[in-house]
Design an enzyme around this catalytic site. Structure first.
Site, PDB file in Angstrom:
ATOM      1  N   ASP A  18       0.813  -1.227   0.000  1.00  0.00           N
ATOM      2  CA  ASP A  18       0.000   0.000   0.000  1.00  0.00           C
ATOM      3  C   ASP A  18       0.842   1.271   0.000  1.00  0.00           C
ATOM      4  O   ASP A  18       0.455   2.291   0.569  1.00  0.00           O
ATOM      5  CB  ASP A  18      -0.958   0.012   1.214  1.00  0.00           C
ATOM      6  CG  ASP A  18      -1.912  -1.165   1.185  1.00  0.00           C
ATOM      7  OD1 ASP A  18      -2.282  -1.592   0.090  1.00  0.00           O
ATOM      8  OD2 ASP A  18      -2.280  -1.648   2.276  1.00  0.00           O
ATOM      9  N   GLU A  19       1.976   1.237  -0.663  1.00  0.00           N
ATOM     10  CA  GLU A  19       2.879   2.396  -0.696  1.00  0.00           C
ATOM     11  C   GLU A  19       2.486   3.398  -1.781  1.00  0.00           C
ATOM     12  O   GLU A  19       3.172   4.390  -1.996  1.00  0.00           O
ATOM     13  CB  GLU A  19       4.328   1.937  -0.945  1.00  0.00           C
ATOM     14  CG  GLU A  19       4.888   0.964   0.084  1.00  0.00           C
ATOM     15  CD  GLU A  19       4.671  -0.504  -0.315  1.00  0.00           C
ATOM     16  OE1 GLU A  19       3.855  -0.755  -1.234  1.00  0.00           O
ATOM     17  OE2 GLU A  19       5.307  -1.387   0.285  1.00  0.00           O
ATOM     18  N   GLN A  76       1.880  -5.995  -3.378  1.00  0.00           N
ATOM     19  CA  GLN A  76       2.318  -6.176  -1.993  1.00  0.00           C
ATOM     20  C   GLN A  76       3.615  -5.384  -1.751  1.00  0.00           C
ATOM     21  O   GLN A  76       3.810  -4.366  -2.386  1.00  0.00           O
ATOM     22  CB  GLN A  76       2.503  -7.661  -1.650  1.00  0.00           C
ATOM     23  CG  GLN A  76       1.208  -8.465  -1.572  1.00  0.00           C
ATOM     24  CD  GLN A  76       0.561  -8.754  -2.913  1.00  0.00           C
ATOM     25  OE1 GLN A  76       1.189  -9.297  -3.806  1.00  0.00           O
ATOM     26  NE2 GLN A  76      -0.691  -8.394  -3.066  1.00  0.00           N
ATOM     27  N   ASP A 128       2.777  14.604   2.015  1.00  0.00           N
ATOM     28  CA  ASP A 128       1.826  15.624   2.509  1.00  0.00           C
ATOM     29  C   ASP A 128       1.196  15.242   3.848  1.00  0.00           C
ATOM     30  O   ASP A 128       0.795  16.106   4.611  1.00  0.00           O
ATOM     31  CB  ASP A 128       0.707  15.830   1.473  1.00  0.00           C
ATOM     32  CG  ASP A 128       0.050  14.507   1.073  1.00  0.00           C
ATOM     33  OD1 ASP A 128       0.763  13.611   0.592  1.00  0.00           O
ATOM     34  OD2 ASP A 128      -1.183  14.378   1.265  1.00  0.00           O
ATOM     35  N   LYS A 143       1.862   2.220  -5.082  1.00  0.00           N
ATOM     36  CA  LYS A 143       2.455   1.695  -6.323  1.00  0.00           C
ATOM     37  C   LYS A 143       1.550   2.001  -7.517  1.00  0.00           C
ATOM     38  O   LYS A 143       2.037   2.310  -8.599  1.00  0.00           O
ATOM     39  CB  LYS A 143       2.646   0.169  -6.211  1.00  0.00           C
ATOM     40  CG  LYS A 143       3.604  -0.243  -5.095  1.00  0.00           C
ATOM     41  CD  LYS A 143       3.671  -1.736  -4.931  1.00  0.00           C
ATOM     42  CE  LYS A 143       2.412  -2.364  -4.403  1.00  0.00           C
ATOM     43  NZ  LYS A 143       2.053  -2.003  -3.005  1.00  0.00           N
ATOM     44  N   THR A 171      -5.951 -11.483   3.451  1.00  0.00           N
ATOM     45  CA  THR A 171      -7.081 -10.779   2.840  1.00  0.00           C
ATOM     46  C   THR A 171      -8.234 -11.751   2.549  1.00  0.00           C
ATOM     47  O   THR A 171      -9.276 -11.319   2.055  1.00  0.00           O
ATOM     48  CB  THR A 171      -6.642 -10.120   1.515  1.00  0.00           C
ATOM     49  OG1 THR A 171      -6.137 -11.151   0.657  1.00  0.00           O
ATOM     50  CG2 THR A 171      -5.566  -9.073   1.740  1.00  0.00           C
ATOM     51  N   ALA A 225      -4.137  -7.605  -3.778  1.00  0.00           N
ATOM     52  CA  ALA A 225      -3.648  -6.250  -4.049  1.00  0.00           C
ATOM     53  C   ALA A 225      -4.815  -5.295  -4.256  1.00  0.00           C
ATOM     54  O   ALA A 225      -5.871  -5.691  -4.735  1.00  0.00           O
ATOM     55  CB  ALA A 225      -2.776  -6.259  -5.300  1.00  0.00           C
ATOM     56  N   GLY A 226      -4.606  -4.049  -3.895  1.00  0.00           N
ATOM     57  CA  GLY A 226      -5.569  -2.990  -4.208  1.00  0.00           C
ATOM     58  C   GLY A 226      -4.765  -1.757  -4.567  1.00  0.00           C
ATOM     59  O   GLY A 226      -4.140  -1.161  -3.692  1.00  0.00           O
ATOM     60  N   HIS A 227      -4.721  -1.420  -5.840  1.00  0.00           N
ATOM     61  CA  HIS A 227      -3.895  -0.305  -6.312  1.00  0.00           C
ATOM     62  C   HIS A 227      -4.806   0.837  -6.748  1.00  0.00           C
ATOM     63  O   HIS A 227      -5.642   0.668  -7.643  1.00  0.00           O
ATOM     64  CB  HIS A 227      -3.015  -0.763  -7.478  1.00  0.00           C
ATOM     65  CG  HIS A 227      -2.004  -1.801  -7.074  1.00  0.00           C
ATOM     66  ND1 HIS A 227      -1.083  -2.333  -7.941  1.00  0.00           N
ATOM     67  CD2 HIS A 227      -1.765  -2.388  -5.881  1.00  0.00           C
ATOM     68  CE1 HIS A 227      -0.337  -3.212  -7.297  1.00  0.00           C
ATOM     69  NE2 HIS A 227      -0.731  -3.274  -6.042  1.00  0.00           N
ATOM     70  N   SER A 245       5.667  12.413  -4.048  1.00  0.00           N
ATOM     71  CA  SER A 245       4.222  12.509  -4.244  1.00  0.00           C
ATOM     72  C   SER A 245       3.618  13.244  -3.053  1.00  0.00           C
ATOM     73  O   SER A 245       3.878  12.891  -1.904  1.00  0.00           O
ATOM     74  CB  SER A 245       3.642  11.098  -4.370  1.00  0.00           C
ATOM     75  OG  SER A 245       2.239  11.139  -4.350  1.00  0.00           O
TER      76      SER A 245
END
Ligand code: GDP
Ligand code: IMO
Ligand code: MG
Length: 462
Positions: free
Chosen positions: A32-33, A242, A351, A35, A147, A58-60, A432
């Protein structure tokens, strides 16, 4: 470079590996960086994006022009019309999720004509999802916190050489044969060990035939497509899922996933050799998060963690679970640089840190006997006992979501990024400052118009 070199041949006639603008994007922490955002940004300058491992765990997230997409299997290059998007051999594909994802993308007007799925990729079956949940329950207090997407059981079947591949799904008769064979074992396992019902052959067959109908035109041998692209000097982005610390071998075992998120996984998962890759971008948040169980030395289960969670909207993209939050860990990032051969970092969510009086970065660990270590321990039980040794830095109060260049950043934020470079020895090439494509700027000579090619130059010290 001569055209002969670009085409992979020396004048001598021997095949040589030329400089290829192939970039691996790998999660440098526990997933969850961001990507998805980084790959989407790089995809503007790419011909191909290849998802190389993992599955619908995964969740992008990709956000632009008022849209927010959460991708589980489809590569994050799908929004760029010139990009061929490949779900490669190393991925385990849940056809239900993929078909749903394709339909919802199409409903939003996204063209999936450029999507291909490897015939070698393994299929996640309903009994994999069931077993994932049952195995978790059985682990009791030692739960991994998976998950529950069937990922572990699907990779286990693959390694045990009894998995079902997309090639099987493509051919109805063959699928019926392998499904019958699989169910003989799975129904006994579910019944005898877990006292659970296994879905019937007819039930699965009917459901999966519907998926196969949608997916059939997309299934192909993708290995030669990827090879031809890298050999032909096309700009290829390998999208990791991941994160490094969730790698089956190099992560915090057993609190890991069942695949190889590390950069080496891009070779194994797509069928190209390591000589074809020269730039590896580690995506790292400006702090650390983790979903699921396992050691997390810099975790802040307090107001600081809550501040990060609320500002960073740290709730799982796939499961909605609140993510555990803590300070940035440079021991983790150095380790990540080591096992992935990182040539650059993309630092995301900077941020989120605005508004703090001081910020901290872990530079080493203290063991219970007082020994200070700088190397990430191989044993999760040791990691559990590690206490972070922090460097404290002045924070910055200003919001930075509108910042678009290094010079506009407050001094505190610049010092923070430079401290990460000092502690890891890896340049932070992208920063970012918000989820949108536009909330991004590049450093170290990376061109915002041609980031893939300039990341390759940076990797070669140019
Ligand atoms: P991935 O799995 O690595 O692709 O990351 P996720 O999509 O699961 O989680 C990253 C989250 O951070 C998403 O909600 C993104 O929209 C969001 N995001 C990405 N970059 C930034 C950023 O620089 N700042 C903030 N505040 N959010 C970001
Ligand atoms: P992306 O690609 C964060 C975690 C789970 C659990 C462990 C094992 O979005 O960064 P699994 O279902 O894979 O067997 O679960 O791995 N996990 C992730 N955490 N981001 C992910 O993917 C993850 N994929 C798996 O929470 O701790
Ligand atoms: Mg995610």
């Amino acid at each position: 470079m001569t055209s002969a070199q670009r085409n992979g041949k020396e004048e001598s006639g021997f095949r040589r590996v030329s400089l290829m603008p192939a970039v691996v994007v790998v999660g440098a922490q526990w997933g969850d960086e961001a990507k998805g955002k980084v790959v989407d940004c790089l995809a503007q300058d790419a011909d191909m994006v290849v998802r190389y491992g993992g599955g619908s765990n995964a969740g992008h997230t990709v956000r632009f022009d008022g849209h927010e997409f959460k991708l589980h299997l489809v590569p994050s290059g799908i929004f760029r019309p010139q990009v061929t998007n490949i779900i490669a051999s190393g991925v385990v594909v849940d056809p239900q999720v993929l078909v749903e994802e394709i339909r919802s993308l199409q409903a939003e007007g996204v063209d999936i004509g450029n999507l291909r799925v490897s015939a070698r990729a393994h299929v996640v079956m309903p009994y994999h999802r069931l077993l994932d949940a049952l195995e978790e329950k059985q682990r009791g207090s030692a739960q991994i916190g998976t998950t529950c997407r069937g990922i572990g059981p699907a990779y286990a079947d693959k390694a045990a050489r009894k998995g079902i591949r997309m090639e099987d799904l493509r051919q109805p008769e063959r699928f019926a044969t392998v499904l019958r064979r699989a169910l003989e074992e799975k129904s006994r396992l579910l019944h005898n060990v877990y006292d659970a019902e296994c879905p019937t052959f007819e039930h699965i067959w009917r459901e999966y035939e519907e998926y196969a109908e949608v997916l059939r035109p997309l299934i192909t041998d993708t290995d030669p497509l990827v090879y031809t692209a890298v050999k032909g000097g096309q700009r290829v982005v390998f999208e990791g899922a991941q994160g490094t610390l969730l790698d089956l071998d190099h992560g915090t075992y057993p609190y890991v996933t069942s695949s190889h998120p590390v950069a080496g996984g891009a070779c194994v998962g797509t069928g190209i050799g390591p000589t074809h890759i020269d730039a590896v971008v580690g995506v790292a948040k400006a702090y650390t998060t983790r979903v699921g169980s396992g050691a997390f030395p810099t975790e802040q289960p307090n107001d600081i963690g809550n501040y990060l969670r609320e500002r960073g909207r740290e709730y799982g993209t796939t499961t909605g679970r609140p993510r555990r939050c803590g300070w940035l860990d440079a021991v983790v990032l150095r380790y990540s640089a080591q096992v992935n051969g990182l040539t650059a970092f993309a630092m995301t969510l900077l941020d989120v840190l605005s508004g703090m009086d001081t910020v901290q970065i872990c530079r080493a660990y203290r063991l219970p006997d007082g020994e200070i270590i700088e190397q990430f321990p191989s044993d999760s039980a040791v990691l559990e006992q590690c206490e972070p040794v922090y460097e404290q830095l002045p924070g910055w109060k200003e919001e930075i979501a509108e910042v678009r260049s290094w010079d506009e950043l407050p001094e505190g934020a610049r010092n923070y990024v430079q401290k990460v470079e000092e502690l890891t020895g890896v340049p932070v090439a992208m920063v970012s400052v918000g989820p949108l494509r536009t909330q991004t700027f590049w450093r170290h000579g990376i061109s915002s118009d041609a980031p893939v090619q300039s990341l390759q130059r940076l990797a070669h010290g140019g």
